[in-house]
Write a protein that holds these residues in place. Structure first.
Motif, mmCIF file in Angstrom:
data_model
loop_
_atom_site.group_PDB
_atom_site.id
_atom_site.type_symbol
_atom_site.label_atom_id
_atom_site.label_comp_id
_atom_site.label_asym_id
_atom_site.label_seq_id
_atom_site.Cartn_x
_atom_site.Cartn_y
_atom_site.Cartn_z
ATOM 1 N N PRO A 156 7.428 3.570 1.553
ATOM 2 C CA PRO A 156 6.325 3.913 0.650
ATOM 3 C C PRO A 156 6.486 5.315 0.070
ATOM 4 C CG PRO A 156 5.632 4.202 2.904
ATOM 5 C CD PRO A 156 7.022 3.624 2.951
ATOM 6 N N ARG A 181 3.814 -8.820 -7.099
ATOM 7 C CA ARG A 181 3.207 -7.568 -7.549
ATOM 8 C C ARG A 181 1.826 -7.475 -6.906
ATOM 9 N NH1 ARG A 181 0.665 -5.585 -13.167
ATOM 10 N NH2 ARG A 181 0.471 -3.400 -12.542
ATOM 11 N N THR A 182 1.748 -6.702 -5.850
ATOM 12 C CA THR A 182 0.498 -6.494 -5.131
ATOM 13 C C THR A 182 0.671 -5.296 -4.214
ATOM 14 O OG1 THR A 182 -1.219 -7.600 -3.826
ATOM 15 C CG2 THR A 182 1.058 -8.057 -3.209
ATOM 16 N N ASP A 183 -0.397 -4.880 -3.576
ATOM 17 C CA ASP A 183 -0.263 -3.775 -2.632
ATOM 18 C C ASP A 183 0.223 -4.321 -1.290
ATOM 19 O OD1 ASP A 183 -2.657 -4.029 -0.658
ATOM 20 O OD2 ASP A 183 -3.608 -4.201 -2.626
ATOM 21 N N ALA A 184 0.736 -3.434 -0.472
ATOM 22 C CA ALA A 184 1.367 -3.819 0.792
ATOM 23 C C ALA A 184 0.408 -4.549 1.729
ATOM 24 C CB ALA A 184 1.949 -2.590 1.478
ATOM 25 N N LYS A 185 -0.828 -4.078 1.822
ATOM 26 C CA LYS A 185 -1.767 -4.706 2.767
ATOM 27 C C LYS A 185 -2.100 -6.133 2.361
ATOM 28 C CE LYS A 185 -3.251 -0.558 4.788
ATOM 29 N NZ LYS A 185 -4.174 0.199 5.501
ATOM 30 N N ARG A 186 -2.297 -6.380 1.083
ATOM 31 C CA ARG A 186 -2.547 -7.755 0.626
ATOM 32 C C ARG A 186 -1.332 -8.636 0.874
ATOM 33 N NH1 ARG A 186 -5.701 -6.764 -5.013
ATOM 34 N NH2 ARG A 186 -7.766 -6.645 -4.099
ATOM 35 N N PHE A 194 7.068 -1.983 -0.716
ATOM 36 C CA PHE A 194 7.270 -0.805 -1.559
ATOM 37 C C PHE A 194 8.705 -0.854 -2.092
ATOM 38 C CE2 PHE A 194 4.500 0.230 2.047
ATOM 39 C CZ PHE A 194 3.335 0.605 1.411
ATOM 40 N N PHE A 245 1.055 7.132 2.961
ATOM 41 C CA PHE A 245 0.684 6.010 3.810
ATOM 42 C C PHE A 245 0.925 6.380 5.262
ATOM 43 C CE2 PHE A 245 1.316 4.000 -0.227
ATOM 44 C CZ PHE A 245 0.416 2.955 -0.253
ATOM 45 N N ASP A 293 5.943 -4.894 -4.541
ATOM 46 C CA ASP A 293 5.659 -3.583 -5.113
ATOM 47 C C ASP A 293 4.406 -3.697 -5.964
ATOM 48 O OD1 ASP A 293 7.652 -0.883 -5.357
ATOM 49 O OD2 ASP A 293 5.933 -0.967 -6.736
ATOM 50 N N GLN A 294 3.731 -2.589 -6.145
ATOM 51 C CA GLN A 294 2.485 -2.577 -6.888
ATOM 52 C C GLN A 294 2.699 -2.264 -8.369
ATOM 53 O OE1 GLN A 294 -0.488 -0.704 -4.464
ATOM 54 N NE2 GLN A 294 -1.776 -0.306 -6.219
ATOM 55 N N GLN A 295 3.797 -1.614 -8.707
ATOM 56 C CA GLN A 295 4.054 -1.174 -10.073
ATOM 57 C C GLN A 295 4.724 -2.257 -10.912
ATOM 58 O OE1 GLN A 295 5.948 2.678 -10.612
ATOM 59 N NE2 GLN A 295 5.850 2.912 -8.399
#
Length: 182
Positions: free
Chosen positions: A121, A97-102, A49, A126, A71-73
């Motif tokens: 986060p 660039r991906t979500d934390a779990k991936r 994040f 979360f 980070d996802q954004q």
């Protein structure tokens, strides 16, 4: 927003041009690093994040060898790239660039471990317990590693999660809490 100490002390960092991120204040950043450092002789960091990358960049400035930013954004990722290019840190960083779990799953498959893991986060969106359990399940925390959680001050953070115990917990201002696990 700036780098507080180390090789890049005083250098300005760009912030993410959106209201979806909340940069860690200089006061909080300084307090956190005095508790976990304040300076390092190597080690690896993971900034989940990451937003603008301020926490990971501060760790690099203070002597951490490498850092992975997640980070996802898209705007956050662009800002991280701008900040690491400005400071010539591209050879010591990876950005995803991906979500934390991936990201945690991918790092686990690569067999990576981290000495410093920053979790910041969006507040109250979360479960820190679930995030830290995943970090442990994927064996991402080095033996003597620490996890630094920035959270809403009103949020209840467990005293221990798996083999992790709270090392420190403080509130800054009226709404920022930081809990450190070892």
């Amino acid at each position: 927003m700036r780098v507080i100490a180390g090789d890049f002390k005083g250098r300005q960092l760009k912030s993410v041009p959106t209201h979806q991120t909340r940069p860690t204040t200089d006061k909080v950043k300084e307090a956190v690093f005095h508790k976990i450092g304040p300076f390092f002789d190597g080690g690896k960091a993971l900034d989940l994040f990451a937003g603008s990358g301020g926490l990971g960049i501060e760790a690099l400035s203070r002597g951490v060898s490498s850092c992975i930013f997640v980070d996802q954004q898209q705007k956050a990722i662009q800002t991280i790239y701008e900040n690491i290019h400005t400071l010539d840190l591209t050879d010591r960083t990876e950005v995803f660039r991906t979500d934390a779990k991936r990201a945690m799953k991918a790092a686990g498959k690569r067999g990576l471990t981290f000495d410093y893991i920053f979790l910041d986060p969006p507040y109250k969106k979360f479960s820190y317990k679930e995030l830290m359990e995943a970090l442990l399940d994927y064996e991402l925390l080095a033996e003597q590693g620490v996890i630094i959680c920035e959270h809403d001050a009103s949020e209840e953070i467990p005293a221990s999660i798996g083999r992790l115990d709270q090392m420190d917990s403080d509130v800054y201002g009226s709404n920022i809490g930081v809990t450190i696990f070892k």
